[in-house]
Scaffold this motif. Structure first.
Motif, mmCIF file in Angstrom:
data_model
loop_
_atom_site.group_PDB
_atom_site.id
_atom_site.type_symbol
_atom_site.label_atom_id
_atom_site.label_comp_id
_atom_site.label_asym_id
_atom_site.label_seq_id
_atom_site.Cartn_x
_atom_site.Cartn_y
_atom_site.Cartn_z
ATOM 1 N N VAL A 1 -6.159 0.169 8.062
ATOM 2 C CA VAL A 1 -6.928 1.063 7.065
ATOM 3 C C VAL A 1 -6.709 0.931 5.583
ATOM 4 O O VAL A 1 -5.363 1.053 5.093
ATOM 5 C CB VAL A 1 -6.464 2.443 7.554
ATOM 6 C CG1 VAL A 1 -6.966 3.658 6.466
ATOM 7 C CG2 VAL A 1 -6.615 2.994 8.728
ATOM 8 N N THR B 1 -2.032 -2.099 5.071
ATOM 9 C CA THR B 1 -2.403 -0.393 4.886
ATOM 10 C C THR B 1 -1.892 0.051 3.570
ATOM 11 O O THR B 1 -0.984 -0.009 2.969
ATOM 12 C CB THR B 1 -1.446 0.458 6.017
ATOM 13 O OG1 THR B 1 -1.601 -0.170 7.260
ATOM 14 C CG2 THR B 1 -1.823 1.847 5.867
ATOM 15 N N GLN C 1 8.434 -3.157 16.914
ATOM 16 C CA GLN C 1 8.642 -2.442 15.523
ATOM 17 C C GLN C 1 10.093 -1.910 15.754
ATOM 18 O O GLN C 1 11.135 -1.814 15.058
ATOM 19 C CB GLN C 1 7.826 -1.660 15.090
ATOM 20 C CG GLN C 1 6.527 -1.841 14.541
ATOM 21 C CD GLN C 1 5.465 -1.098 14.009
ATOM 22 O OE1 GLN C 1 5.202 -0.133 14.771
ATOM 23 N NE2 GLN C 1 4.560 -1.493 13.190
ATOM 24 N N SER D 1 4.804 -1.918 8.790
ATOM 25 C CA SER D 1 3.238 -2.017 8.810
ATOM 26 C C SER D 1 2.916 -3.150 9.957
ATOM 27 O O SER D 1 3.279 -4.378 9.366
ATOM 28 C CB SER D 1 2.614 -2.054 7.628
ATOM 29 O OG SER D 1 1.589 -2.431 7.488
ATOM 30 N N GLN D 2 2.242 -2.832 10.855
ATOM 31 C CA GLN D 2 1.853 -3.895 11.684
ATOM 32 C C GLN D 2 1.155 -4.737 10.926
ATOM 33 O O GLN D 2 1.252 -6.179 10.788
ATOM 34 C CB GLN D 2 1.165 -3.531 12.755
ATOM 35 C CG GLN D 2 0.643 -4.167 13.794
ATOM 36 C CD GLN D 2 -0.545 -5.112 13.598
ATOM 37 O OE1 GLN D 2 -0.486 -6.325 13.819
ATOM 38 N NE2 GLN D 2 -1.529 -4.380 13.066
ATOM 39 N N SER D 3 0.119 -4.393 10.222
ATOM 40 C CA SER D 3 -0.854 -5.330 9.315
ATOM 41 C C SER D 3 -0.265 -5.795 8.293
ATOM 42 O O SER D 3 -0.643 -6.845 7.799
ATOM 43 C CB SER D 3 -2.349 -4.560 9.181
ATOM 44 O OG SER D 3 -2.260 -3.329 8.502
ATOM 45 N N CYS E 1 2.562 4.832 8.176
ATOM 46 C CA CYS E 1 1.477 5.661 8.715
ATOM 47 C C CYS E 1 1.529 5.569 9.947
ATOM 48 O O CYS E 1 1.560 4.710 10.833
ATOM 49 C CB CYS E 1 0.321 5.297 7.795
ATOM 50 S SG CYS E 1 0.389 5.179 6.144
ATOM 51 N N GLY E 2 1.125 6.573 10.649
ATOM 52 C CA GLY E 2 0.426 6.490 12.068
ATOM 53 C C GLY E 2 1.547 6.294 12.972
ATOM 54 O O GLY E 2 2.655 6.426 12.978
ATOM 55 N N THR E 3 0.998 5.218 13.858
ATOM 56 C CA THR E 3 2.153 4.697 14.941
ATOM 57 C C THR E 3 3.298 3.883 14.345
ATOM 58 O O THR E 3 4.423 4.262 14.745
ATOM 59 C CB THR E 3 1.270 3.709 15.845
ATOM 60 O OG1 THR E 3 0.435 4.405 16.792
ATOM 61 C CG2 THR E 3 2.249 2.950 16.882
ATOM 62 N N SER E 4 3.048 3.335 13.234
ATOM 63 C CA SER E 4 4.047 2.639 12.486
ATOM 64 C C SER E 4 5.275 3.759 11.847
ATOM 65 O O SER E 4 6.324 3.564 11.780
ATOM 66 C CB SER E 4 3.737 1.607 11.441
ATOM 67 O OG SER E 4 3.003 0.738 11.915
ATOM 68 N N VAL F 1 -7.570 -0.980 18.849
ATOM 69 C CA VAL F 1 -7.203 -0.343 17.775
ATOM 70 C C VAL F 1 -6.004 0.690 17.967
ATOM 71 O O VAL F 1 -5.042 0.850 16.995
ATOM 72 C CB VAL F 1 -8.661 0.618 17.389
ATOM 73 C CG1 VAL F 1 -8.021 1.589 16.301
ATOM 74 C CG2 VAL F 1 -9.406 -0.101 16.643
ATOM 75 N N ALA F 2 -5.852 0.914 19.145
ATOM 76 C CA ALA F 2 -4.599 1.640 19.406
ATOM 77 C C ALA F 2 -3.222 0.700 19.349
ATOM 78 O O ALA F 2 -3.371 -0.150 20.348
ATOM 79 C CB ALA F 2 -4.691 2.519 20.966
ATOM 80 N N ALA F 3 -2.488 0.889 18.692
ATOM 81 C CA ALA F 3 -1.162 -0.030 18.641
ATOM 82 C C ALA F 3 -0.324 0.215 19.885
ATOM 83 O O ALA F 3 0.012 1.407 20.126
ATOM 84 C CB ALA F 3 -0.423 0.412 17.383
ATOM 85 N N GLU G 1 -6.000 9.602 20.252
ATOM 86 C CA GLU G 1 -6.958 8.622 19.665
ATOM 87 C C GLU G 1 -8.017 8.003 20.712
ATOM 88 O O GLU G 1 -9.169 7.564 20.554
ATOM 89 C CB GLU G 1 -6.340 7.766 18.855
ATOM 90 C CG GLU G 1 -5.576 6.543 19.639
ATOM 91 C CD GLU G 1 -4.794 5.804 18.326
ATOM 92 O OE1 GLU G 1 -3.730 5.169 18.498
ATOM 93 O OE2 GLU G 1 -5.615 5.218 17.556
ATOM 94 N N LEU H 1 -0.254 10.977 19.878
ATOM 95 C CA LEU H 1 -1.166 10.245 19.109
ATOM 96 C C LEU H 1 -2.167 9.245 19.780
ATOM 97 O O LEU H 1 -3.440 9.083 19.819
ATOM 98 C CB LEU H 1 -0.652 9.408 17.795
ATOM 99 C CG LEU H 1 -1.346 8.478 16.986
ATOM 100 C CD1 LEU H 1 -2.360 9.410 16.385
ATOM 101 C CD2 LEU H 1 -0.700 7.554 16.222
ATOM 102 N N LYS H 2 -1.565 8.467 20.889
ATOM 103 C CA LYS H 2 -2.193 7.675 21.599
ATOM 104 C C LYS H 2 -3.069 8.442 22.305
ATOM 105 O O LYS H 2 -4.324 8.046 22.755
ATOM 106 C CB LYS H 2 -1.178 7.083 22.527
ATOM 107 C CG LYS H 2 -1.720 5.471 22.606
ATOM 108 C CD LYS H 2 -0.869 4.521 21.651
ATOM 109 C CE LYS H 2 -1.295 4.756 20.408
ATOM 110 N NZ LYS H 2 -0.808 3.773 19.413
HETATM 111 O O1 M6R Z 1 -0.959 -1.726 10.081
HETATM 112 P P1 M6R Z 1 -0.070 -0.519 10.025
HETATM 113 O O2 M6R Z 1 0.952 -0.318 11.007
HETATM 114 O O3 M6R Z 1 0.403 -0.232 8.657
HETATM 115 O O4 M6R Z 1 -1.102 0.622 10.506
HETATM 116 C C1 M6R Z 1 -0.777 1.941 10.328
HETATM 117 C C2 M6R Z 1 -1.594 2.981 11.260
HETATM 118 O O5 M6R Z 1 -2.971 2.963 10.639
HETATM 119 C C3 M6R Z 1 -1.622 2.478 12.455
HETATM 120 O O6 M6R Z 1 -0.120 2.568 13.304
HETATM 121 C C4 M6R Z 1 -2.512 3.660 13.670
HETATM 122 O O7 M6R Z 1 -1.842 4.660 13.227
HETATM 123 C C5 M6R Z 1 -2.482 2.952 15.074
HETATM 124 N N1 M6R Z 1 -3.547 1.949 14.982
HETATM 125 C C6 M6R Z 1 -2.938 4.131 15.969
HETATM 126 O O8 M6R Z 1 -2.642 3.484 17.237
#
Ligand code: M6R
Length: 360
Positions: free
Chosen positions: A357, A107, A162, A102-104, A56-59, A153-155, A242, A238-239
């Motif tokens: 998220v 998600t 990644q 996924s960074q975290s 999702c998102g940046t990932s 919050v902004a990746a 946001e 996106l960056k």
């Molecule tokens: O932890 P994740 O990489 O799974 O998170 C996915 C997205 O919520 C995340 O990349 C989000 O889009 C960024 N924080 C935006 O900068």
């Protein structure tokens, strides 16, 4: 803490030379033209027939980057939004490799898709930053990006890591599928090992702040790119949205004339990302916007044809086309940061957003 920086985001942007060094440490050997991803046993990916990347998102933008790297290496791959996976995933079998990015690693949408793919019999792998995360426990295999904690919050730094790890993984999967290393890996690995120092140079010479100032207060900000420049355009937009709360949109360069061109006016700056693949076409698309009065900011190496055509320039080094977009992304991160700063936005904690998220 933030140290000398006013925001974690800026600190994390500036950490990219270090986080990328950590990511590739011991994993690339340019002298021998080899990739060493010791976390996977010999021939782990031998039987892979197709790859699905979910995120999702940046990932997701990193996943899209990775899918293009895989396709270029001759492996069938596509990136899919994890939150759309349950309603429209292409079928999988035991020869499908599903990669959750996924960074975290927490998600909810991504974990759901990962569990679904696993239940349907696919082999699974996660590319994550967090050791001990749920994704790392659920997936069959794990590749850590080693970016260190990301507070903003902004990746930012995690996107670069990644993407780089997916480029390496793409080569490794292709090697296993082919049963031997591909040609021309040497130049990519050499450029990769130079990347941390080259990002350092970019960070010390960037004019992103003056670009942000010059185009402050416009109606909309567009980002276009083709091939590996497309995920970078999406990520740039996106960056921007946001953290500035201004409207921004990323497009495949060639899509501009299929609709979005109707939005283009002198009040819609267009950031055009050039990665060395079909740049003439992207330049033509940028000129179509310029003809309608839009200022064009070319993100490309010095001496590139686009510099003469464009109204402004953000410089990136002349590097392997597989990596050029990642330098462009750093310039765009900086433009967004400075634009948000001029607007006095709460950069590290944008309204309505959370770092992780964990709900569907
Ligand atoms: O932890 P994740 O990489 O799974 O998170 C996915 C997205 O919520 C995340 O990349 C989000 O889009 C960024 N924080 C935006 O900068």
């Amino acid at each position: 803490g933030k140290g000398e920086y006013d925001h974690f985001m800026l600190k994390e942007i500036h950490e990219q030379p270090v986080s990328l060094s950590q990511a590739i440490e011991g994993r690339v050997d340019p002298a021998r033209g080899r990739i060493a991803l010791e976390e996977f046993g010999p021939a782990t990916f031998e039987g892979v027939e197709s790859v699905q990347l979910i995120a999702c998102g940046t990932s997701y933008h990193a996943a899209l980057y990775g899918s293009l790297a895989l396709n270029r290496a001759g492996v069938r791959a596509r990136a899919l939004l994890a939150n759309e996976y349950s309603v429209g995933a292409p079928p999988v079998d035991e020869n499908t490799l599903v990669i959750a990015v996924s960074q975290s690693g927490e998600t909810a949408d991504t974990l759901n898709a990962l569990r679904q793919a696993s239940a349907e019999g696919a082999a699974t792998l996660t590319v994550t930053n967090v050791v001990g995360s749920t994704a790392a426990r659920v997936a069959d295999e794990t590749l850590f990006i080693r970016a260190g904690p990301e507070i903003g919050v902004a990746a930012t730094k995690t996107f670069s890591s990644q993407a780089v790890m997916l480029v390496l993984l793409a080569q490794r999967i292709a090697d296993d599928v082919r049963g031997g290393p591909g040609a021309d890996l040497e130049s990519l690995l050499t450029e990769l090992s130079r990347m941390p120092a080259a990002i350092d140079d970019l960070l010390s010479s960037t004019n992103a702040r003056s670009i942000a100032r010059r185009y402050e207060g416009c109606q909309s900000y567009f980002f276009i790119g083709r091939g590996l420049g497309f995920p970078v355009a999406l990520e740039g937009a996106l960056k921007f949205k946001e953290i500035t709360y201004d409207h921004a949109e990323g497009f495949a360069s060639g899509e501009l004339k299929h609709g979005p061109l109707a939005l283009v006016t002198p009040e819609t700056p267009v950031f055009a990302v050039f990665t060395g693949t079909e740049d003439e076409k992207t330049l033509k698309n940028a000129e179509e916007a310029q003809t309608r009065g839009a200022p064009v900011i070319a993100v490309c190496p010095d001496g590139h044809r686009a510099v003469d055509v464009a109204d402004a320039h953000l410089e990136i080094p002349d590097t392997d086309s597989m990596l050029a977009g990642l330098f462009a992304n750093v310039q765009l991160q900086l433009v967004s940061y400075h634009a948000a700063r001029l607007l006095e936005r709460p950069i590290d904690k944008p309204r309505n957003l959370a770092k992780s998220v964990t709900v569907e």
